[in-house]
Design an enzyme around this catalytic site. Sequence first.
Site, short mmCIF file in Angstrom:
data_model
loop_
_atom_site.label_atom_id
_atom_site.label_comp_id
_atom_site.label_asym_id
_atom_site.label_seq_id
_atom_site.Cartn_x
_atom_site.Cartn_y
_atom_site.Cartn_z
N CYS A 82 53.93 -52.59 -36.79
CA CYS A 82 52.77 -52.18 -37.58
C CYS A 82 51.83 -51.36 -36.72
O CYS A 82 51.99 -51.23 -35.51
CB CYS A 82 52.05 -53.40 -38.15
SG CYS A 82 51.35 -54.47 -36.87
N CYS A 126 50.28 -53.22 -33.78
CA CYS A 126 51.12 -53.28 -32.58
C CYS A 126 50.99 -51.99 -31.77
O CYS A 126 50.90 -52.03 -30.54
CB CYS A 126 52.59 -53.48 -32.97
SG CYS A 126 52.94 -55.01 -33.86
N ASP A 154 48.16 -12.42 -38.28
CA ASP A 154 48.49 -11.31 -37.40
C ASP A 154 49.66 -10.57 -38.05
O ASP A 154 50.35 -11.14 -38.90
CB ASP A 154 48.85 -11.84 -36.01
CG ASP A 154 49.32 -10.74 -35.09
OD1 ASP A 154 48.62 -9.72 -34.99
OD2 ASP A 154 50.39 -10.89 -34.49
N ASP A 175 51.43 -14.89 -33.33
CA ASP A 175 52.52 -15.22 -32.43
C ASP A 175 52.34 -14.71 -31.01
O ASP A 175 53.02 -15.15 -30.11
CB ASP A 175 53.84 -14.66 -32.97
CG ASP A 175 53.99 -13.17 -32.64
OD1 ASP A 175 53.02 -12.42 -32.84
OD2 ASP A 175 55.08 -12.78 -32.19
N ASP A 204 46.98 -13.64 -29.27
CA ASP A 204 46.51 -14.41 -30.43
C ASP A 204 46.06 -15.81 -30.05
O ASP A 204 45.43 -16.50 -30.86
CB ASP A 204 47.63 -14.53 -31.48
CG ASP A 204 47.89 -13.20 -32.19
OD1 ASP A 204 46.91 -12.49 -32.46
OD2 ASP A 204 49.06 -12.90 -32.44
#
Length: 731
Positions: free
Chosen positions: A30, A33, A436, A620, A624
């Site tokens: 869970c 945990c 872009d 890319d 950028d």
Amino acid sequence: MLMTRDFSHYVKDVDPQTAHLDLAVEGVSCAGCMAKIERGLSAIPDVTLARVNLTDRRLAVEWKKGAVEPALFIDRLAELGYKAYPYEPVRAEVEETERSKFLLRCLGVAAFATMNVMMLSVPVWVGGDLSPEARDFFHWLSALVVLPCAAYAGQPFFQSAWRALKAKSVNMDVPITIGVVLALGMSLVETINHAEHTYFDAAIMLIAFLLAGRFLDQKMRQKTRAVAGNLAALKAETATKFVGPDEISEVPIAAVRAGDLVLLRPGERCAVDGSVVEGRSEIDQSLITGETLYVKAERGTQVYAGTLNISGTLRVRVSAASEGTLLAEITRLLDHALQARSRYVRLADRASQLYAPVVHATALLTVIGWVLAGASWHDAIVIGIAVLIITCPCALGLAIPAVQTVASGAMFRAGVLLNAGDAIERAAAVDTVVFDKTGTLTLPELDVVNGAGVPDEVFQLAGRLALASHHPVAAAVARAAQAKAPLPGVTEEPGRGVRALFEGEELRLGSPAFCGADAEANAILSADPEVSVVAFSRGDRHTVFAVRQLLRPDAARTIDALLNRGIAVELLSGDREPAVRHAADALGVSAWRAGVTPAEKIAHIEALKAQGRVVMMVGDGMNDAPSLAAAHVSMSPISATHLSQATADLVFLGKELAPVLAAIDYSRKAMAVMRENLTLAIGYNVLAVPIAIAGLATPLIAALAMSGSSILVMLNAMRARRVRLGGASWK
């Protein structure tokens, strides 16, 4: 004798200062945990990362090299109540399969007992004139069926609770175990004392419903984990390497280096990234491009690890192997996606940390309150058991991680990988997408756009001559011509082009001035200023090839779908104005700017944010990266530079642009389902807890309510994998 533990074989270097180790951890069930383990290991000095992947119960630990012995992590986990060992995919898969079988056996035993005890309980419920002896008889039969079945079927909860208590802590299974044991113990006492009511049915039904929820959770995670398993299956462990001009040897992939030459036979999966230097075949590279049709592989074709060679034999020059391949990068990103957590997940984690003391305190105060109000200890304890069962926040613990797991797997199948924990949350809010152009809206490779008008003989000669050049425009001509054999005796003139003699005539390929084709080149450029040109001459005959990056095949369809969803689309590019205008017109984008510097991209994004817009940047290039970081959420193609990928919150695969739309649609669906699950989980507790405290819910009703709420949020989470993408689709 002193025994040491050496884990150096499993430790990987992240960078010169940081080491990484993956551990398989047993007993993680869970969000509580996960939080407990991560807090426990993060508290160790010099540990920089501790992240649990609940999908495959894997713990990733990173620390400063030389500062910590890896064995310390296993010791610390043992103190927390968890058994751990180095993560090995094959071993982990076997153990997960065994765990699923064990859960299914437990569920079968619990279901068998539930059905039988319910039949035994019917006479007690409806038998108004049932004698005390007959009632006792049915109670003893129920005990005979339930007690051994509960002892076996409850093992997943009992073992987990015992480990936690041994470590002087609690987890979600502790109140479950206490509730079941109290209900069974009180029922046995009631049976011995000839009481009218027992709760064997409530205890075994609780176990059955909880096991059903846990088994459903296990199967859901297995299905998502299978995505990563499918990637692992694509990795070849060996490669056939040339160790001499005509001698080959099968070697481990770890022994292959960039620059080596490997042989790829028909039917084999490529173990490396590289380029074909000899041979011709068809290859299946659907993982990388998203294209399901086979593509031709010949001299100069790029191939990737995981690519399946279909027909011919290829010789491949290695550019990357082992952990440096694109397949390894995709696998790492997928692992990151399955470990990623949004603000909602972290909120559920914090809530689950508080549940144990709250549940136990609420049940204890309820018992004391009823005793003070004049109830008997018997009645007060029965109500306390109901409170203990009904308040266990299993639904809250599953509400968000379940959606995250389902959404991450579904997004990968749509070609999207998460690279940030809150990427889903941020992508869901997007109302503006800024693209872009080069390498994002267009494909990374150049292509010849006027090849149809070039005679085949001329095209073939130009392509063969182009094989001797490293210029990307010349490479586009070679690809378009499907050239295989370079011409002999080629001479390169730097900055101008290449030339060779063929059948007594000089062939040239390069700049228009070098080939004497300025007039033809100017005519093409005046008609289409955005293209690049490369000229070819044979004696006094000239041909000019127009070359450009083509738009992604579904770019117009995807942008139209974004606009139909009310999402504004803009185009910012550092490219020339004619090229950007052509792309914007072809895609129907009215807001565009050309010749934009990285600083201007950031300024424009900041201006949009100041207007209250929520911006996704899709780019890319290395230039950028700053604007990707400035946007609310960012996305890059898998072909992007490593710096761009490291900055982007999401990465997409393949040649199509549809994953950009899929990222937004899946994120919106996931956030809606997360909110629904939180509402269901919190609403359940708001309604159920007062009812249990008021004594209006028996342990049986409490078991049904709590188990039903957990299964409900699990089933609702499955909805996050179904999204209609409208005008665009991922192949």
